[in-house]
Design an enzyme around this catalytic site. Structure first.
Site, PDB file in Angstrom:
ATOM      1  N   ASP A   1       0.296  -1.409  -0.034  1.00 59.10           N
ATOM      2  CA  ASP A   1       0.495   0.077  -0.569  1.00 59.10           C
ATOM      3  C   ASP A   1       0.540   1.209   0.178  1.00 59.10           C
ATOM      4  O   ASP A   1       1.939   1.346   0.892  1.00 59.10           O
ATOM      5  CB  ASP A   1      -0.864  -0.085   1.076  1.00 59.10           C
ATOM      6  CG  ASP A   1      -1.927   1.315   0.859  1.00 59.10           C
ATOM      7  OD1 ASP A   1      -3.076   0.664  -0.085  1.00 59.10           O
ATOM      8  OD2 ASP A   1      -2.160   2.535   1.533  1.00 59.10           O
TER       9      ASP A   1
HETATM   10  C1  LIG Z   1       2.527   9.292  -5.857  1.00 57.65           C
HETATM   11  C2  LIG Z   1       2.390   7.775  -6.780  1.00 57.65           C
HETATM   12  C3  LIG Z   1       1.603   6.667  -6.615  1.00 57.65           C
HETATM   13  N1  LIG Z   1       1.629   5.912  -7.656  1.00 57.65           N
HETATM   14  C4  LIG Z   1       0.588   4.645  -7.651  1.00 57.65           C
HETATM   15  C5  LIG Z   1       0.817   3.573  -6.486  1.00 57.65           C
HETATM   16  C6  LIG Z   1      -0.013   2.648  -5.884  1.00 57.65           C
HETATM   17  O1  LIG Z   1      -0.983   1.930  -7.618  1.00 57.65           O
HETATM   18  C7  LIG Z   1      -1.105   4.117  -5.703  1.00 57.65           C
HETATM   19  C8  LIG Z   1      -2.164   4.517  -4.734  1.00 57.65           C
HETATM   20  O2  LIG Z   1      -2.646   3.258  -4.627  1.00 57.65           O
HETATM   21  P1  LIG Z   1      -2.534   1.405  -3.624  1.00 57.65           P
HETATM   22  O3  LIG Z   1      -3.976   1.311  -2.804  1.00 57.65           O
HETATM   23  O4  LIG Z   1      -1.695   1.696  -2.659  1.00 57.65           O
HETATM   24  O5  LIG Z   1      -2.483   1.181  -4.495  1.00 57.65           O
HETATM   25  P2  LIG Z   1      -4.210   0.317  -5.984  1.00 57.65           P
HETATM   26  O6  LIG Z   1      -5.297   0.526  -5.333  1.00 57.65           O
HETATM   27  O7  LIG Z   1      -3.130   1.190  -7.365  1.00 57.65           O
HETATM   28  O8  LIG Z   1      -3.535  -1.148  -6.301  1.00 57.65           O
HETATM   29  P3  LIG Z   1      -3.774  -2.565  -4.968  1.00 57.65           P
HETATM   30  O9  LIG Z   1      -4.211  -2.270  -3.659  1.00 57.65           O
HETATM   31  O10 LIG Z   1      -4.989  -3.113  -5.768  1.00 57.65           O
HETATM   32  O11 LIG Z   1      -2.553  -3.018  -4.914  1.00 57.65           O
HETATM   33  O12 LIG Z   1      -0.511   4.563  -6.044  1.00 57.65           O
HETATM   34  C9  LIG Z   1       2.136   5.818  -8.565  1.00 57.65           C
HETATM   35  O13 LIG Z   1       2.004   5.016  -9.871  1.00 57.65           O
HETATM   36  N2  LIG Z   1       2.673   6.936  -8.892  1.00 57.65           N
HETATM   37  C10 LIG Z   1       3.101   7.845  -7.604  1.00 57.65           C
HETATM   38  O14 LIG Z   1       4.233   8.592  -7.799  1.00 57.65           O
END
Ligand SMILES: Cc1cn([C@H]2C[C@H](O)[C@@H](COP(=O)(O)OP(=O)(O)OP(=O)(O)O)O2)c(=O)[nH]c1=O
Length: 198
Positions: free
Chosen positions: A73
């Protein structure tokens, strides 16, 4: 002929970034996204929050597979407050305006089940964005990139032009801290590069 896939872990995630990051270190994964309640508990610290969610995601999928299961997460934290994913354009604009010209933290937790039990860690990265004006914020929203990203931006995408500095783990900001993930994988006996890390 393409070699047959051989998943080494189960990835409890819908994030294509996490799948690609794991693949980039040679770890193919069986993808089993799981839907959990992501509401923070009252007075829960951002670090406790991301670790709890990573563990909950890993355990939810662990019951469905014999493979070690990885959950993760990511949260963007500004002045101690968690910024989630943008609900709509106004929320996305509000978050980016708040992050503009400031330093914030990105916390990513990883949990991995396996023979050693549930192992988890949390990585904090400092990111500073340059000043972003209203016109840029509106144009960035139109790209569609902010929608599924914590904090409403993607360091690996078009928003890289807003990133003035980063201190910590780039891969953690994208969704999975690879140095720490490799250590957890090796503690659970998952071979990376023919076990050179074990
Ligand atoms: C800050 C930042 C976040 N993110 C993404 C990473 C995570 O995928 C998302 C944060 O949400 P999460 O809830 O961590 O993950 P998710 O919903 O994408 O997937 P899952 O819960 O099924 O594992 O934001 C980027 O891709 N680039 C960035 O610079």
């Amino acid at each position: 002929m393409t070699p047959a896939r051989q998943p080494l872990v189960c990835l409890a995630s819908a994030s294509p970034r996490r799948r690609d990051l794991l693949l980039s270190i040679g770890v193919d994964a069986d993808i089993r996204p799981c839907d959990i309640d992501e509401t923070p508990k009252p007075n829960e610290s951002p670090g406790d929050y991301v670790v709890r969610l990573a563990v909950e995601k890993a355990l939810a999928a662990d019951a469905l597979t014999p493979l070690p299961t990885l959950g993760s997460d990511t949260a963007v934290v500004l002045d101690g407050h968690i910024l989630g994913k943008p609900r709509d354009q106004a929320h996305g604009a509000e978050m980016l305006a708040a992050l503009s010209g400031r330093r914030h933290e990105v916390l990513t937790a990883v949990a991995l089940t396996g023979p050693a039990g549930v192992l988890a860690c949390c990585v904090t990265t400092q990111v500073r964005l340059g000043e972003i004006n209203d016109e840029q914020i509106a144009a960035y929203w139109q790209t569609g990139e902010p929608l599924d990203k914590a904090g409403g931006y993607a360091i690996q995408g078009l928003a890289s032009v807003f990133v003035a500095s980063i201190e910590g783990s780039y891969s953690a900001v994208v969704g999975l801290p690879l140095y720490e993930t490799a250590a957890l994988l090796s503690q659970q006996g998952v071979p990376i590069w023919n076990n050179v890390l074990s």
